[in-house]
Scaffold this motif. Structure first.
Motif, short mmCIF file in Angstrom:
data_model
loop_
_atom_site.label_atom_id
_atom_site.label_comp_id
_atom_site.label_asym_id
_atom_site.label_seq_id
_atom_site.Cartn_x
_atom_site.Cartn_y
_atom_site.Cartn_z
N GLY A 1 -1.13 55.51 -88.11
CA GLY A 1 -0.60 56.85 -87.92
C GLY A 1 -1.09 57.78 -89.00
O GLY A 1 -1.20 57.39 -90.16
N GLY B 1 -0.84 65.68 -85.90
CA GLY B 1 -0.79 64.24 -85.82
C GLY B 1 -2.05 63.65 -85.23
O GLY B 1 -2.76 64.29 -84.45
N TRP C 1 2.18 61.50 -87.00
CA TRP C 1 2.50 60.46 -86.02
C TRP C 1 2.68 59.14 -86.75
O TRP C 1 1.71 58.51 -87.16
CB TRP C 1 1.40 60.36 -84.98
N MET D 1 4.59 55.83 -80.50
CA MET D 1 4.51 56.46 -81.81
C MET D 1 5.78 57.25 -82.07
O MET D 1 6.57 57.52 -81.15
CB MET D 1 3.28 57.35 -81.94
N PRO E 1 6.52 60.73 -83.61
CA PRO E 1 6.00 61.99 -84.15
C PRO E 1 7.08 62.77 -84.90
O PRO E 1 8.25 62.74 -84.54
CB PRO E 1 5.55 62.74 -82.90
#
Length: 482
Positions: free
Chosen positions: A186, A194, A224, A240, A242
């Motif tokens: 991430g 992100g 993210w 994910m 965010p």
């Protein structure tokens, strides 16, 4: 054993026994969810099964219920219901992770378990720790048995990440395909967008950056976290968490979200192509940083952190004053059906069921009731007329309500600031819920939607109240305390 680890162990050994006594007296301790022995718990890390034994590692601060420097705690189970607390698995005792062994994952290959995690280092001085002052090193670690570390190495130093990113790159997860290993991380770009960074390796030690698996989704915030990438029912799934997503109608009501995107991957260009939008995994108050694994039965199982960063001042957790904070959700089996990702509680938890109460109700203006005989129970409500209104009141002041268009979860004072969460819904066919002292998980329409919340009741209703314009069939089990 190095000096740093020895010093950390001595401090925990000296201070934790008194904290254990304090925590043990708390009536809000959970009975069939996984929680920290003391202190703080957050993200699940490195969940896997080997030789019939499930391993759950988790972010852990044993002496500080508000967080602090992170370790990896460790629990094991043979049935995913009853767990044994093991010794702390991973300490922040290296130069490349001295300020915390952050989140990561496990990957088993040829009898060896390969762990990947983010080693956190914070430099002294005046820094924002986003664009300066921080190292997020990607670390590879191996273990034969899941209890002892055999080797540890930095495979991507913080200085080796590509240009165009802040210093927030973390949370590695591994996928194997066609003889190659893929790692997703991430990230947060220098433009505060992100991204999911993609690396490839032939040997799990040498990694080459291949670009961003997914980017240019400016509607999904600035960072993210905790990516997870896997195949399910012939489709590719990207999970994910965010940060920075704006609320839209009944969606994205929390400060941060966790969700999924269904799509397909072009393995030539190494780009993930969504076939659907970003869908929240949980619409309650307390869910973040989910991680999945494939067990030896071939099930894709998801764990989530029953918590959320940066919730104050909206709501809080009073267990901090009692020496602990947070827990894991129940593990959930994932499936794709009719183009939707569904989550269902594992059938293993039926082991905890005591004698069942069955009752059918024709609801009118009068309130119907069944006994609430425990603060740990499971209940299934099958709705006969799924477009009609239904209201359920349980625990001290929890209300579940469907008006034919919107499902609402409402809490009163037991929510400690948690007030209301909503889902736009055309019909309500079923409610399947688990109440465990100070937590509530609600599965709607056979796992189509889930809502998870903490709650801290100081009294019980002694009955569960039902009202509305529909008919319901109810099954309720008090649960053993695992």
């Amino acid at each position: 054993m190095n000096h740093i680890k020895e010093t950390l162990q001595k401090e925990i050994k000296a201070k934790q026994p008194n904290l254990v006594e304090k925590v043990a007296t708390d009536p809000w301790r959970l009975h069939f969810h996984q929680q920290p022995p003391t202190g703080w718990l957050n993200d699940p890390n490195g969940v896997y099964q080997k030789d019939g034994l499930y391993h759950l590692y988790y972010q852990y601060s044993p002496l500080d219920p508000t967080g602090g420097v992170k370790y990896w705690g460790h629990k094991t189970s043979t049935d995913l219901v009853h767990f044994k607390e093991e010794e702390i698995f991973l300490y922040p005792d290296q130069t490349f992770d001295k300020d915390g062994v952050y989140s990561g994952s496990a990957f088993e290959k040829d009898g060896v378990t390969h762990f990947f995690y983010t080693g956190n280092v914070k430099h002294p001085g005046t820094h924002d720790y986003i664009t300066s002052g921080r190292e997020h090193n990607t670390v590879h670690m191996t273990s034969q048995d899941g209890f002892h570390i055999d080797s540890r190495e930095v495979v991507i130093d913080s200085s080796e990440y590509p240009d165009g990113f802040t210093q927030h790159i973390r949370d590695p997860k591994i996928l194997e395909k066609d003889g190659l290993f893929y790692m997703v991380l991430g990230g947060r770009t220098s433009e505060d967008k992100g991204a999911i960074l993609l690396y490839v390796s032939k040997d799990l030690s040498t990694w080459e950056y291949k670009g961003n698996l997914l980017e240019e989704r400016h509607d999904l915030g600035y960072m993210w976290e905790c990516p997870d990438f896997f195949e399910l029912n012939g489709q590719d799934i990207l999970l994910m968490s965010p940060q920075g997503v704006e609320q839209s109608g009944h969606e994205f009501e929390n400060v941060y979200q966790s969700g999924s995107i269904i799509g397909r991957t072009d393995w030539d260009t190494l780009k993930f192509e969504p076939t659907d939008g970003f869908v929240e995994l949980d619409r309650g108050f307390d869910f973040y940083a989910p991680q999945t694994f494939l067990d030896e039965q071939g099930r894709r199982i998801l764990w989530g952190w029953m918590g959320l960063p940066d919730i104050e001042p909206e709501y809080s957790n009073p267990t901090i004053e009692r020496g602990w904070q947070h827990a894991m959700t129940l593990p959930r089996e994932l499936a794709i059906e009719e183009g939707k990702l569904k989550q269902r509680p594992l059938p293993e938890y039926q082991l905890l069921r005591k004698e069942v109460q069955h009752k059918s109700m024709e609801l009118t203006e009068a309130i119907e009731m069944i006994k609430e005989t425990s603060d740990t129970y499971e209940m299934i409500v099958e709705v006969v007329q799924p477009t009609k209104s239904l209201k359920v009141k349980l625990s001290q002041d929890v209300i579940l309500e469907f008006n034919g268009e919107v499902f609402t979860l409402k809490l009163g004072t037991s929510g400690f600031g948690r007030s209301k969460r909503t889902i736009e819904l055309s019909e309500l066919t079923s409610i399947h819920l688990f109440l465990d002292t100070s937590s509530l998980e609600i599965f709607l329409n056979d796992g189509e939607y889930v809502l998870t919340t903490r709650l801290y009741p100081t009294s019980q209703l002694n009955s569960i109240e039902f009202s509305g314009d529909t008919s319901v069939q109810i099954s309720k089990w008090d649960l053993e305390k695992a």
